[in-house]
Write an enzyme that holds these catalytic residues in place. Sequence first.
Site, PDB file in Angstrom:
ATOM      1  N   GLU A 129      66.296  69.004  62.025  1.00 17.35           N
ATOM      2  CA  GLU A 129      66.689  70.165  62.833  1.00 17.35           C
ATOM      3  C   GLU A 129      67.867  70.900  62.210  1.00 17.35           C
ATOM      4  O   GLU A 129      67.979  72.124  62.325  1.00 17.35           O
ATOM      5  CB  GLU A 129      67.065  69.705  64.249  1.00 17.35           C
ATOM      6  N   THR A 182      67.695  80.832  65.379  1.00 17.63           N
ATOM      7  CA  THR A 182      68.679  80.023  66.091  1.00 17.63           C
ATOM      8  C   THR A 182      70.089  80.308  65.607  1.00 17.63           C
ATOM      9  O   THR A 182      71.035  80.409  66.402  1.00 17.63           O
ATOM     10  CB  THR A 182      68.353  78.529  65.930  1.00 17.63           C
TER      11      THR A 182
END
Length: 307
Positions: A129, A182
Amino acid sequence: MSNEIKIFCPATIANLNCGFDVMGLCLEGIGDEMIIRKVAEKGIRITKITGADLPLETEKNVAGVAALAILNTTQSDFGFEIEIHKKIKAGSGIGSSSASAAGAVFGINELLGKPFTKHELVDFAMKGEAVASGSEHADNVAPCILGGFTLVRGYNPLDVIKIESPSEIYAVVLHPHIEVKTSDSRAVLSPTVSLKSAITQWGNLGGLIAGLYTKDYELIGRSLNDVIVEPARKHLIPNFDKVKNAALQNGALGSGISGAGPSIFALCKGETIANTVAKSMRNAYTDTGIAFDIHISKVNDEGTKII
């Protein structure tokens, strides 16, 4: 033991308004597929990617980095090849990168004979991630691996609690075909919050968790409120307020930004209300001229699985 498996890696909704970086839930029917095979040559190789333009280089790919994290903790004299078939668009806000990271560590763990628990796999998946977002966080990978709702109580050491979903909870997700990275959505956030806002957010997070455990749908709805992150991010999503208000006016328990956006989610009690809410959200978004998808899903209590 098989040397090759095919797995389903589900989409997820992170944050759930009041639980920024600590809450998430797992969706049914929406997700990627991966094929992982054990091979004689050591290391990790990504041999095929469909559905997205992503790097095949192991160290630049979310799945590759997560796979290396788990493989490097073992004394294996073999390696793994990974095929990734993307069904979740990158930057969609429903856990595209986490599905890849979670799928890689889940599949390799299976082919190794399950030396690690599902909770331990979350830590490995977080390494992947970090490639996508710049930081290790578990609000997507935890529900993707464990299923249900998850709470990340802490990161040092990692402490994740799975919460089974009340049976009547349905999620509606409107996914606009635009990308919100993000890293960009984090850049708009203030590094400090007021004490008043923090207290309100703590109360809502506690209320949401209490509502899930007691199956108190009204409490869940009252708690799905974000006074810190949503106000800073909602301008990145066209028609956000219009879509959210439509969902609430048509019976949704709560609505907000899914992950970093641009997807907008609503939680509902029962499938009938979920269908009504989905229709209202669709109508509220059509005038943007932006293509979008609508998903209606129960909460997936199983998480990543072999298919």
